[in-house]
Scaffold this active site. Structure first.
Site, PDB file in Angstrom:
ATOM      1  N   HIS A 198     -16.352 -23.143 -77.286  1.00 20.86           N
ATOM      2  CA  HIS A 198     -16.050 -22.055 -76.297  1.00 20.86           C
ATOM      3  C   HIS A 198     -17.231 -20.909 -76.639  1.00 20.86           C
ATOM      4  O   HIS A 198     -17.299 -19.987 -75.581  1.00 20.86           O
ATOM      5  CB  HIS A 198     -14.745 -21.555 -76.369  1.00 20.86           C
ATOM      6  CG  HIS A 198     -14.280 -20.545 -77.540  1.00 20.86           C
ATOM      7  ND1 HIS A 198     -13.731 -21.287 -78.721  1.00 20.86           N
ATOM      8  CD2 HIS A 198     -14.397 -19.297 -77.917  1.00 20.86           C
ATOM      9  CE1 HIS A 198     -13.450 -20.115 -79.638  1.00 20.86           C
ATOM     10  NE2 HIS A 198     -13.996 -19.154 -79.124  1.00 20.86           N
ATOM     11  N   ASP A 209     -13.138 -28.377 -79.991  1.00 24.85           N
ATOM     12  CA  ASP A 209     -13.818 -26.661 -79.877  1.00 24.85           C
ATOM     13  C   ASP A 209     -14.701 -26.696 -80.903  1.00 24.85           C
ATOM     14  O   ASP A 209     -14.969 -25.582 -81.464  1.00 24.85           O
ATOM     15  CB  ASP A 209     -12.803 -25.893 -79.818  1.00 24.85           C
ATOM     16  CG  ASP A 209     -13.291 -24.603 -79.479  1.00 24.85           C
ATOM     17  OD1 ASP A 209     -14.390 -24.441 -78.508  1.00 24.85           O
ATOM     18  OD2 ASP A 209     -12.524 -23.578 -79.666  1.00 24.85           O
ATOM     19  N   GLY A 239     -14.942 -12.571 -81.763  1.00 22.47           N
ATOM     20  CA  GLY A 239     -16.172 -12.509 -82.475  1.00 22.47           C
ATOM     21  C   GLY A 239     -16.110 -13.241 -83.626  1.00 22.47           C
ATOM     22  O   GLY A 239     -17.267 -13.582 -83.930  1.00 22.47           O
ATOM     23  N   SER A 295     -14.976 -16.248 -83.807  1.00 18.47           N
ATOM     24  CA  SER A 295     -15.197 -17.701 -83.514  1.00 18.47           C
ATOM     25  C   SER A 295     -16.569 -18.255 -83.990  1.00 18.47           C
ATOM     26  O   SER A 295     -17.414 -17.819 -83.695  1.00 18.47           O
ATOM     27  CB  SER A 295     -14.730 -17.855 -81.977  1.00 18.47           C
ATOM     28  OG  SER A 295     -13.521 -17.324 -81.589  1.00 18.47           O
ATOM     29  N   VAL A 353      -2.669 -46.720 -79.235  1.00 16.91           N
ATOM     30  CA  VAL A 353      -1.282 -46.529 -79.315  1.00 16.91           C
ATOM     31  C   VAL A 353      -0.852 -45.313 -78.596  1.00 16.91           C
ATOM     32  O   VAL A 353      -1.831 -44.324 -78.623  1.00 16.91           O
ATOM     33  CB  VAL A 353      -0.775 -46.589 -80.696  1.00 16.91           C
ATOM     34  CG1 VAL A 353      -0.760 -47.906 -81.372  1.00 16.91           C
ATOM     35  CG2 VAL A 353      -1.357 -45.375 -81.441  1.00 16.91           C
TER      36      VAL A 353
END
Length: 519
Positions: free
Chosen positions: A128, A160, A235, A237, A294
């Site tokens: 992101h 992500d 910030g 991230s 599964v």
């Protein structure tokens, strides 16, 4: 007489003053003030420490923070991304004051962090952070303030994570740790760039492991986060979660907050999963996901009692893909997976993470509970393949090579969406169908109604956006082949007068809607 009296009074006054002066002098001599004797003072200074760092480090891991911060901060970078912004040019958005804004693409800037994972310029960050970036729109600033344009190597929305690269060598690459060894209560540090504050270091502990907080917006998501109370904000991230050995044990990804800022709950992707994803992206340009074939659910207390499990552990298999890896290995519906390669799995996301750490065509050793006893089973994993999606239309008279004006106005499938396990079917019934792949079996889809035409029979009969389609004409429909077959049959059947939908609304209630067909 008066003169003698005045002289007497004056004499008494003088005698009193003299006695007072003598008494005061006596007191001053006996009680004297300390500053009266001070002639010189000095301020002590020293460069040596009373307790050295080595001694403190032996007392507690907390005293390692200074050494860890010095070691890791140079491996964490600041990322600024230029993202296009679509703003309509209408009466609500007046750009007349700026002539060039009428013609130049409008953009916004987002900031984040990244971790250098190789000396030749590969950087691990969050998907992101760089999602939707313009070409040449990613700028990386190193700890030594050098700036580079980065290019995207690949990204994985399901975890992500993303990998970018800058044209540089001899960079201070971080050391990736083993997240399987992380324990609750350990001291950790978060390193990143919150609110554009470069190279910020915060400290805390591991609060929990294996968190599934449904933050990643993807149906195929894998969430088994490390939770920490180290301060993480916007910030951070893509930044590093570091242990006291200066090893990266997680990539900071998200916070749980009502205000949008730190409230004590931060989440990081475990380093083992991040390393596997990054290695796949660098080697193959994409993530190669292993598949068991599964559908699963976590075992709760009531189910554990029914199965006579010794405790509330494991993940139950509730369905198997025919001829899939688990089916071929002899597993059955109702089996409980207790371990994968020796690691306990006590929740669905834990099993998903353990399989995601493995490569396709490799063997997974499972511990299975069945009929009040446990046994070992080997499963050869397949590669998760997102099927190609065909767009089906009903009762279309136009040539497939000559789209009508109506077709041109319909939404078309986005390749990025297809790669994430989504399909978009445009129908002639006055609405579109969005299919979201089931995480446990990407060849099957949950179907939802989208873009209902307010002038259509479907709208008049009560069909609304975002309801889930359970059955069409009484039949369960989950695969692209079933959808294609149904709409082909609908187009060929000239005598059919209506379509019956069974739908589930947001409040979980079921409704039947009959849509008349225009013939």
């Amino acid at each position: 007489m008066n003169t003698n009296r005045r002289l007497t009074y004056l004499l008494i006054l003088l005698i009193g003053l003299s006695i007072g002066f003598v008494w005061n002098s006596y007191l001053d001599r006996n009680i004297g003030h300390s500053f009266a004797e001070v002639e010189y003072t000095s301020i002590s200074k020293s460069d040596s420490v009373f307790i050295d760092d080595e001694f403190l480090e032996n007392i507690s891991e907390r005293f390692l923070f200074k050494k860890v911060a010095n070691s890791v901060t140079s491996s964490v970078v600041y990322i600024e991304t230029l993202i296009p912004v679509d703003v309509p040019d209408d009466e609500n958005h007046d750009f007349s004051d700026d002539f060039w804004n009428r013609f130049l693409p409008r953009s916004a800037r987002s900031v984040g962090s990244g971790v250098i994972i190789s000396q030749d310029g590969y950087i691990l960050t969050n998907h992101h952070v760089i999602e939707g970036a313009r070409e040449q729109g990613i700028e990386v600033v190193l700890h030594d303030k050098r700036q580079f344009q980065a290019r995207i190597i690949g990204s994985d929305p399901t975890t992500d994570l993303a990998v970018i690269k800058i044209p540089a060598n001899n960079l201070p690459a971080a050391i990736m740790g083993n997240s399987d060894q992380v324990q609750v209560g350990e001291w950790v540090m978060a390193v990143g760039n919150p609110f554009r504050l470069r190279a910020t270091v915060t400290a805390g502990i591991i609060s929990a492991l294996g968190r599934d907080v449904q933050i990643i917006d993807d149906r195929m998501r894998i969430e088994s986060f490390i939770q920490t109370d180290a301060a993480i904000n916007k910030g951070n991230s893509g930044g590093a979660l570091v242990n006291t050995s200066a090893q990266i044990i997680g990539i900071n990804t998200a916070i749980a907050s009502q205000s949008g800022s730190y409230q004590g709950y931060g989440f990081a992707v475990p380093s083992n999963l991040a390393t596997k994803v990054a290695s796949d992206i660098i080697q193959y340009g994409r993530v190669r996901r292993a598949l068991m074939g599964v559908q699963i659910q976590s075992v709760d207390y009531e189910r554990a009692l029914e199965l006579e499990l010794p405790s509330v552990v494991g993940v139950e298999i509730i369905s198997l893909t025919p001829n899939g890896p688990a089916d071929l290995a002899g597993l059955k519906k109702g089996d409980i997976v207790l371990e994968v390669n020796g690691f306990p799995v006590n929740a669905s996301n834990a099993l998903q993470e353990r399989i995601a750490l493995l490569r396709p065509n490799t063997e997974a050793q499972l511990t299975i509970w069945r009929d009040n006893s446990s046994f070992k089973s080997s499963v050869i994993l397949e590669e998760l393949v997102i099927p190609e999606i065909s767009i089906a239309q009903s009762a279309s008279e136009s040539s497939p090579n000559e789209p009508t004006q109506e077709d041109e106005g319909r939404p078309k499938p986005d390749q990025n969406d297809l790669s994430r396990g989504r399909l978009w079917i445009s129908t002639d019934l006055g609405f579109d169908i969005v299919g979201l792949a089931k995480p446990e079996n990407p060849s099957l889809f949950d179907l939802y109604v989208q873009d209902v035409d307010s002038a259509s029979n479907a709208f008049k009969r009560g069909l609304r956006n975002e309801v889930q389609i359970i059955r069409i004409d009484g039949d369960l429909v989950h695969s692209t082949q079933e959808l294609q077959s149904y709409f082909n049959g609908l187009a060929a059947n000239k005598n059919k007068i209506s379509v019956q939908l069974e739908v589930r609304r947001e409040d979980k209630s079921l409704h039947h809607i009959y849509i008349p067909l225009d013939k």
